[in-house]
Scaffold this active site. Sequence first.
Site, PDB file in Angstrom:
ATOM      1  N   CYS A  87       0.837  -1.208   0.000  1.00  0.00           N
ATOM      2  CA  CYS A  87       0.000   0.000   0.000  1.00  0.00           C
ATOM      3  C   CYS A  87       0.878   1.267   0.000  1.00  0.00           C
ATOM      4  O   CYS A  87       1.753   1.430   0.858  1.00  0.00           O
ATOM      5  CB  CYS A  87      -0.902  -0.018   1.229  1.00  0.00           C
ATOM      6  SG  CYS A  87      -1.762   1.525   1.510  1.00  0.00           S
TER       7      CYS A  87
ATOM      8  N   HIS B 297      -8.507   7.888   3.239  1.00  0.00           N
ATOM      9  CA  HIS B 297      -7.899   9.217   3.387  1.00  0.00           C
ATOM     10  C   HIS B 297      -8.952  10.291   3.205  1.00  0.00           C
ATOM     11  O   HIS B 297      -9.923  10.120   2.477  1.00  0.00           O
ATOM     12  CB  HIS B 297      -6.748   9.415   2.394  1.00  0.00           C
ATOM     13  CG  HIS B 297      -7.115   9.148   0.967  1.00  0.00           C
ATOM     14  ND1 HIS B 297      -7.166   7.880   0.452  1.00  0.00           N
ATOM     15  CD2 HIS B 297      -7.453   9.974  -0.045  1.00  0.00           C
ATOM     16  CE1 HIS B 297      -7.522   7.933  -0.822  1.00  0.00           C
ATOM     17  NE2 HIS B 297      -7.711   9.190  -1.150  1.00  0.00           N
TER      18      HIS B 297
HETATM   19  P1  5GP Z   1      -8.122   9.700  -4.195  1.00  0.00           P
HETATM   20  O1  5GP Z   1      -8.137   9.944  -5.671  1.00  0.00           O
HETATM   21  O2  5GP Z   1      -7.891   8.237  -3.897  1.00  0.00           O
HETATM   22  O3  5GP Z   1      -9.288  10.262  -3.448  1.00  0.00           O
HETATM   23  O4  5GP Z   1      -6.882  10.500  -3.646  1.00  0.00           O
HETATM   24  C1  5GP Z   1      -5.578  10.042  -3.749  1.00  0.00           C
HETATM   25  C2  5GP Z   1      -4.691  11.251  -3.697  1.00  0.00           C
HETATM   26  O5  5GP Z   1      -3.376  10.824  -3.446  1.00  0.00           O
HETATM   27  C3  5GP Z   1      -4.650  12.039  -5.016  1.00  0.00           C
HETATM   28  O6  5GP Z   1      -5.125  13.366  -4.790  1.00  0.00           O
HETATM   29  C4  5GP Z   1      -3.184  11.992  -5.419  1.00  0.00           C
HETATM   30  O7  5GP Z   1      -2.724  13.209  -5.986  1.00  0.00           O
HETATM   31  C5  5GP Z   1      -2.484  11.663  -4.120  1.00  0.00           C
HETATM   32  N1  5GP Z   1      -1.258  10.902  -4.281  1.00  0.00           N
HETATM   33  C6  5GP Z   1      -1.071   9.802  -5.074  1.00  0.00           C
HETATM   34  N2  5GP Z   1       0.186   9.342  -4.939  1.00  0.00           N
HETATM   35  C7  5GP Z   1       0.811  10.160  -4.047  1.00  0.00           C
HETATM   36  C8  5GP Z   1       2.139  10.200  -3.514  1.00  0.00           C
HETATM   37  O8  5GP Z   1       3.001   9.376  -3.809  1.00  0.00           O
HETATM   38  N3  5GP Z   1       2.419  11.206  -2.637  1.00  0.00           N
HETATM   39  C9  5GP Z   1       1.489  12.140  -2.284  1.00  0.00           C
HETATM   40  N4  5GP Z   1       1.871  13.078  -1.416  1.00  0.00           N
HETATM   41  N5  5GP Z   1       0.229  12.130  -2.752  1.00  0.00           N
HETATM   42  C10 5GP Z   1      -0.108  11.161  -3.633  1.00  0.00           C
HETATM   43 ZN    ZN Z   2      -2.351   1.194   3.699  1.00  0.00          ZN
END
Ligand code: 5GP
Ligand code: ZN
Length: 116
Positions: A5, A99
């Site tokens: 993860c 998150h």
């Molecule tokens: P979701 O799309 O699942 O709601 O949000 C995932 C978030 O994680 C996205 O806004 C994306 O930009 C962020 N994200 C993905 N990979 C990384 C990473 O390696 N580092 C950081 N700081 N954010 C990440």
């Molecule tokens: Zn996890």
Amino acid sequence: MDKDCLFCKIIAGEIPSAKVYEDEFVFAFKDINPIAPVHYLFVPKTHICCAKKINPENSQYVAKIFEAMAEVSKQENIESYRIVNNCGEDAGQSVMHLHFHLLAGKKMGWGEQSLG
Ligand code: 5GP
Ligand code: ZN
């Protein structure tokens, strides 16, 4: 912790991040691809895949995340902010570790168009 993860690896420090907050239950860091001037991600320090898996055993982590968001926003004088959780693929969840996005620093729309 789940060894495959991304966010578990960030919590463990195996992948670098710009940390904004940490306590026993919560880790928070800057989103790598911000969609607002302030865009932080608050994650539980235990692997919960998504909001569907919140239950009486782990809901304390969620409460602690909301306390942390209140504390960080107070410390950083963030008057107004939006909290977003995407749960599942159609909702836009791309990382399967629970998150909450904290978004701030701009006037935000509401309604159908804000859903993209
Ligand atoms: P979701 O799309 O699942 O709601 O949000 C995932 C978030 O994680 C996205 O806004 C994306 O930009 C962020 N994200 C993905 N990979 C990384 C990473 O390696 N580092 C950081 N700081 N954010 C990440
Ligand atoms: Zn996890």
